[in-house]
Design a protein around this motif. Structure first.
Motif, PDB file in Angstrom:
ATOM      1  N   ARG A  69     -29.767  10.084 -20.966  1.00 59.52           N
ATOM      2  CA  ARG A  69     -29.072  10.571 -22.153  1.00 59.52           C
ATOM      3  C   ARG A  69     -28.957  12.073 -22.063  1.00 59.52           C
ATOM      4  N   VAL A  70     -28.009  12.617 -22.795  1.00 58.92           N
ATOM      5  CA  VAL A  70     -27.860  14.067 -22.853  1.00 58.92           C
ATOM      6  C   VAL A  70     -28.029  14.520 -24.298  1.00 58.92           C
ATOM      7  N   LEU A 156     -23.158  19.732 -13.708  1.00 58.41           N
ATOM      8  CA  LEU A 156     -23.455  20.819 -14.639  1.00 58.41           C
ATOM      9  C   LEU A 156     -24.897  20.816 -15.132  1.00 58.41           C
ATOM     10  N   ILE A 157     -25.393  19.651 -15.479  1.00 56.45           N
ATOM     11  CA  ILE A 157     -26.692  19.590 -16.161  1.00 56.45           C
ATOM     12  C   ILE A 157     -27.864  19.637 -15.174  1.00 56.45           C
ATOM     13  N   VAL A 158     -27.856  18.768 -14.197  1.00 56.97           N
ATOM     14  CA  VAL A 158     -28.981  18.705 -13.261  1.00 56.97           C
ATOM     15  C   VAL A 158     -28.964  19.894 -12.300  1.00 56.97           C
ATOM     16  N   HIS A 159     -27.790  20.292 -11.892  1.00 57.36           N
ATOM     17  CA  HIS A 159     -27.668  21.380 -10.910  1.00 57.36           C
ATOM     18  C   HIS A 159     -27.331  22.723 -11.579  1.00 57.36           C
ATOM     19  N   TYR A 174     -19.307  25.037 -19.832  1.00 60.92           N
ATOM     20  CA  TYR A 174     -20.444  24.324 -20.425  1.00 60.92           C
ATOM     21  C   TYR A 174     -20.181  24.013 -21.901  1.00 60.92           C
ATOM     22  N   SER A 175     -19.635  24.967 -22.620  1.00 56.62           N
ATOM     23  CA  SER A 175     -19.361  24.752 -24.052  1.00 56.62           C
ATOM     24  C   SER A 175     -18.398  23.593 -24.254  1.00 56.62           C
ATOM     25  N   LEU A 176     -17.310  23.600 -23.514  1.00 55.24           N
ATOM     26  CA  LEU A 176     -16.325  22.522 -23.656  1.00 55.24           C
ATOM     27  C   LEU A 176     -16.891  21.190 -23.186  1.00 55.24           C
ATOM     28  N   HIS A 177     -17.678  21.207 -22.138  1.00 54.72           N
ATOM     29  CA  HIS A 177     -18.258  19.963 -21.634  1.00 54.72           C
ATOM     30  C   HIS A 177     -19.180  19.325 -22.677  1.00 54.72           C
ATOM     31  N   TYR A 178     -20.047  20.122 -23.268  1.00 59.95           N
ATOM     32  CA  TYR A 178     -20.983  19.569 -24.253  1.00 59.95           C
ATOM     33  C   TYR A 178     -20.278  19.130 -25.534  1.00 59.95           C
ATOM     34  N   ILE A 179     -19.256  19.852 -25.936  1.00 61.29           N
ATOM     35  CA  ILE A 179     -18.502  19.435 -27.116  1.00 61.29           C
ATOM     36  C   ILE A 179     -17.794  18.113 -26.838  1.00 61.29           C
ATOM     37  N   TYR A 180     -17.255  17.980 -25.647  1.00 56.40           N
ATOM     38  CA  TYR A 180     -16.603  16.729 -25.253  1.00 56.40           C
ATOM     39  C   TYR A 180     -17.604  15.579 -25.244  1.00 56.40           C
ATOM     40  N   GLN A 181     -18.758  15.789 -24.622  1.00 57.06           N
ATOM     41  CA  GLN A 181     -19.796  14.748 -24.599  1.00 57.06           C
ATOM     42  C   GLN A 181     -20.201  14.347 -26.000  1.00 57.06           C
TER      43      GLN A 181
END
Length: 191
Positions: A69-70, A156-159, A174-181
């Protein structure tokens, strides 16, 4: 100078960001970065931006590997962000996507999907040519159009140690990725 002004100044000064986004779009992208970084601040309590990213991503990489999970945040805050974004910008950056539930064929989840084939995709393509660590992310998100693939998240997250969090482009991605998730997981869990 406020954090908002600093972020906007960094975005505008970056030649790659300025190549793809106009001044109005840069202001809106700044709101997105500021929002995500405020969510991380709540989670980590770390004031220094670079340390905040590293602390947050260290915890999230463990969460991803151990629990599959993220990090998710309160979706009502994300809706407030959406309402504070310019409508023309929002419509040019997102469209309505959907995903079919693998187990329940009659369930479909609608969510806001980043238009990876437009400016943002072109931005990622150029960035992937300048930064080898974004090549796989670009492939997963733009070419395959899957922001939630294990490859994209892992990249992005692990690496996360492969990225320089002083770079405003990295912070934008990162901002757009987390908002998308968060958008996807909230809409799927809500159903």
């Amino acid at each position: 100078m406020t954090e908002k002004h600093i972020i906007n100044r960094e975005l505008k000064a970056d030649s790659v960001v300025s190549e793809f986004f106009n001044d109005k779009e840069i202001v809106e992208l700044g709101k997105i970065i500021l929002f995500f970084e405020s969510q991380m601040l709540e989670e980590t309590k770390e004031v220094n931006t670079e340390k905040r990213y590293k602390s947050f991503l260290r915890s999230d990489s463990i969460r991803l590997l151990d629990k599959h999970r993220v990090y998710t945040f309160d979706y009502k805050k994300q809706e407030k962000l959406y309402s504070n974004l310019d409508t023309i910008f929002f419509d040019s950056f997102w469209d309505i996507g959907f995903i079919q539930d693998t187990y329940k064929k009659d369930k479909q989840y609608d969510f806001f999907n980043i238009k990876s084939y437009d400016k943002y995709g072109q931005f990622l393509e150029k960035l992937s040519k300048q930064n080898v660590f974004f090549e796989d992310y670009h492939f997963s998100t733009v070419i395959v159009n899957d922001f939630l693939s294990p490859n994209a998240s892992s990249n992005l997250i692990v690496h996360y140690k492969n990225y320089n969090f002083k770079d405003i482009k990295v912070r934008l991605i990162y901002s757009l990725h987390y908002i998308y998730q968060n958008e996807f997981y909230f809409k799927k869990l809500k159903k």
